[in-house]
Design a protein around this motif. Structure first.
Motif, PDB file in Angstrom:
ATOM      1  N   PRO B 277       2.249  -0.180  -2.528  1.00 45.86           N
ATOM      2  CA  PRO B 277       1.809   0.951  -2.279  1.00 45.86           C
ATOM      3  C   PRO B 277       2.584   2.368  -2.923  1.00 45.86           C
ATOM      4  N   LEU B 278       3.762   2.336  -3.207  1.00 51.39           N
ATOM      5  CA  LEU B 278       4.426   3.400  -3.826  1.00 51.39           C
ATOM      6  C   LEU B 278       3.802   3.604  -5.102  1.00 51.39           C
ATOM      7  N   ALA B 279       3.223   2.657  -5.747  1.00 50.28           N
ATOM      8  CA  ALA B 279       2.478   2.990  -7.323  1.00 50.28           C
ATOM      9  C   ALA B 279       1.417   4.169  -7.363  1.00 50.28           C
ATOM     10  N   ALA B 280       0.682   4.049  -6.099  1.00 49.28           N
ATOM     11  CA  ALA B 280      -0.561   4.980  -5.812  1.00 49.28           C
ATOM     12  C   ALA B 280      -0.055   6.479  -5.521  1.00 49.28           C
ATOM     13  N   VAL B 281       1.252   6.589  -5.428  1.00 49.03           N
ATOM     14  CA  VAL B 281       1.769   7.980  -5.147  1.00 49.03           C
ATOM     15  C   VAL B 281       1.824   9.043  -6.247  1.00 49.03           C
ATOM     16  N   GLY B 282       0.956   9.744  -6.427  1.00 48.79           N
ATOM     17  CA  GLY B 282       0.592  10.461  -7.527  1.00 48.79           C
ATOM     18  C   GLY B 282       0.931  11.922  -7.429  1.00 48.79           C
ATOM     19  N   ASP B 283       0.928  12.577  -8.474  1.00 51.73           N
ATOM     20  CA  ASP B 283       1.068  14.026  -8.557  1.00 51.73           C
ATOM     21  C   ASP B 283       2.594  14.389  -8.002  1.00 51.73           C
ATOM     22  N   ALA B 284       2.878  15.485  -7.102  1.00 55.38           N
ATOM     23  CA  ALA B 284       3.893  15.888  -6.673  1.00 55.38           C
ATOM     24  C   ALA B 284       4.226  15.321  -5.195  1.00 55.38           C
ATOM     25  N   PHE B 285       3.215  14.314  -4.724  1.00 51.09           N
ATOM     26  CA  PHE B 285       3.489  13.708  -3.273  1.00 51.09           C
ATOM     27  C   PHE B 285       4.770  12.958  -3.367  1.00 51.09           C
ATOM     28  N   ASN B 286       5.202  12.814  -2.061  1.00 54.84           N
ATOM     29  CA  ASN B 286       6.436  11.925  -2.005  1.00 54.84           C
ATOM     30  C   ASN B 286       5.981  10.915  -0.991  1.00 54.84           C
TER      31      ASN B 286
END
Lengths: 430, 430
Positions: B277-286
């Motif tokens: 699930p963390l791999a899909a965290v893109g751009d400047a998201f946390n």
């Protein structure tokens, strides 16, 4: 730390979640004492059948009783934990407890969605805490953030995947190309679907959770009966394939939106782009995507069901109400001060993805486009594919009132040049 | 509702977040009154330069002062909101406020990570609330769930993407194939990186947040100095490509793990599978991924920075402490009762992905494998590729103490048959 103090808990129900609670209370006894500032003691465990084997639970058999109401009324009970479910008799027990000033922790989504107002009123009357983190999205800490962390912000929309069974089925259909019936069968074999899966696949479970989420997010009262509901039984392998062609997946979404002095709350299958954070929520996981004016986009992800995750949420609430009791305070009550109108589904603003099998002759697109125009529905994209008997039109609309979209589809079905309306799906999240 | 009651707030700092706070307090005045049960009034706003144009903020200019300490000490101040940042003079102001029984809401991660203990002690002394949701992962309601919702459970591990700048850079490298310098330049142009990006790209910002997260998750005290830290400046386009070949992405992770009576807290780039699930965290998201014994896997996702998201988190805390003050109570203090040892990085259990450019001759693999065996490091997979000058070995190990892995790499560098160690990355999440 005051190890000489105790918190006396009446546990109502000893099924999967209840048994897990008993185990966790036993195993984490020292940690809980440290966190609450008092020792947690079971005052009694109400069960339906006293003789049933409790599988070696670490608890004195004398604690079991079939008289839940008497247990709730006992003076030595500080907190009532209810994991029985259903409307009655649970409602009577909890109202009795709250009015008498006993804190209540419950996982009962059906009761909260049908008559949360009565519970909140009893809590206010008795000056007692009412906590129910486990009622929506199992172990995901979600209600507390909505209720507390975001209360300086304005939530505009909540979009959730809140039913693990249907998410398992739809994920399997997307991954394997299976049809609904086949995917349901597999889910049943694996224990993800119950013998009677109606509550899950027809969206009743999700609708109850949607009502609770909407009430909290918008500080108003929404009951399960206010929620528009469609299940996933009509989602076909062709729909899933059609969604995939558009770079989308189909999820059973619960949506709660506020506009002006009204809320719209609905549960239905919808296409969402694969790039949306909710699209990556696979298997039986749950997730809730929250849009707030200042905070922007937030998502909460985790296990929505299961004995241990649910028991974890119940235990978290138990620590909170335990601390409140020992410090002689209670949490701020819910403030359902907005009292918003519930907008009927026909007025909800939605987008449709429509796949039409059409006659392969000139003028088809113009005829179809005229139907959309007649209902004031604006078309976003049109894709024509195939020739002859395979000729098809795939249309994605802009946002329009759901009633106008539904009327458009009804009229399309009447057209001679439309051989069939192969797929109609709402589109969200783009 | 008691509209005749007021909550007097001293605002320290009026930069991006402070100005957004002033705007939100003004715009949401009616809503806040309903939620807190009292009207929120600004008692004063401490700024460094009084003459600076405040861009038409909806506030009486007479409220601005350059004397923060006097403002904090005023009797008519109920709550101090600090959005200045840095260790001093903020620490002095907040300790003064807390000791005097004034509630504090702060976004100051540097101060909390360096000397949270002093603030918590002052809060205990004064019987005051200390809230700091905005200090980690901006608007994501994260600290409250860790502090409250999960306190009936046992957290075993926290894995986070808590720095938006580095996540933007690494996401861009993954999507475009750009090198670090190029991606940093682009991030700076777009305002995602500051003129001096050291705190972000060297991992100092993430390390401060890791200390706060670890303290909360494991009920112990961890300071920024306890956190092992590596930044992303050495991550190359070749590393990113190598990760992609393995179905992975590279993220700057903060990791906090508990084992026995010790915690291990570290910040470094690592490969994680694209299915995580963390791999899909893109751009400047946390996002912060939490593993707990009963709750299982949870993830919290959202905007980690920015004026509005941060102000939303501060405002949420303000409502909480406001309610507590009016009901005459305070939140349960933090219970740092575990007092766990911090394990040095060499003892942390990690996995390495190592890419070696090697001589193309028989016996190379045997020689390399012997080095791993000598350090008691078990090899998971080996892939040989290329011939002649392009011959390469890609090795992924099993879990081993980080010191043993580092020693293995050091010895590999000494081998004649190893032309270069092209890439060394830790692997997480699988």
């Amino acid at each position: 730390m005051a190890p000489d103090r105790t918190l006396r808990v009446a546990l109502l129900g000893c099924g999967t979640v209840g048994a897990e609670m008993v185990r966790l209370l036993h195993e984490q006894s020292a940690d809980l004492t440290a966190r609450i500032g008092a020792r947690v003691e079971l005052a009694g465990i109400a069960v339906r059948r006293p003789g049933r084997d409790r599988g070696g639970l670490p608890v004195d058999p004398a604690l079991f009783t079939t008289d839940a109401l008497s247990l709730v009324k006992r003076d030595d009970v500080d907190v009532v934990v209810e994991v029985v479910g259903g409307i009655e008799p649970a409602r009577g027990w909890l109202i009795e407890a709250l009015r008498a000033g006993k804190s209540v922790v419950t996982a009962n989504k059906a009761l909260l969605a049908e008559d949360g107002a009565a519970l909140h009123a009893a809590a206010a009357e008795g000056g007692a805490d009412l906590y129910y983190e486990a009622a929506v999205a199992g172990a995901i800490p979600l209600l507390r953030p909505l209720r507390e962390s975001l209360h300086g912000d304005t939530i505009t929309r909540v979009t959730g995947i809140v039913n693990g069974t249907t998410n398992y089925i739809l994920s399997a259909m997307d991954e394997t190309g299976a049809g609904f019936a086949e995917a349901l069968e597999r889910a049943t074999e694996l224990g993800y679907a119950e013998a009677d899966p109606t509550a899950d696949i027809e969206g009743f479970d999700a609708a109850a959770k949607a009502a609770i989420l909407a009430s909290l997010a918008f500080h108003t009262r929404v009951t399960a009966a206010d929620v528009y509901r469609e299940g996933i039984t009509d989602v076909s392998a062709a729909d899933v394939a059609s969604a995939a062609e558009q770079g989308c997946v189909i999820k059973l979404l619960c949506l709660a939106e506020r506009s002006g002095d009204a809320v719209s709350v609905r549960v239905h299958p919808a296409m969402i782009p694969r790039s949306h954070p909710l699209a990556a929520v696979g298997d039986a996981f749950n997730a809730v995507f929250v849009e707030a004016r200042a905070a922007g986009e937030l998502m909460f992800y985790g296990r929505g069901a299961g004995g241990a995750p649910t028991a974890s949420a119940v235990l978290g609430d138990l620590v909170a109400v335990g601390r409140h009791r020992l410090s002689g305070v209670r949490a701020a009550g819910e403030s359902a001060y907005a009292d918003l109108r519930v907008r009927p589904m026909g007025q909800a603003s939605t987008r449709y993805h429509i796949r039409l099998d059409v006659a392969d002759r000139p003028g088809v697109l113009a005829t179809v486009a005229n139907v959309f125009a007649a209902h004031d529905v604006s078309i976003g994209t049109v894709r024509q594919s195939g020739r002859g008997a395979d000729a098809a039109l795939v249309i994605v609309t802009h946002l329009a009132p759901d009633a106008a979209l539904a009327a458009t589809v009804a009229q399309l079905r009447e057209l001679d040049i439309v051989r069939s309306v192969a797929s109609v799906l709402r589109v969200e999240g783009s």
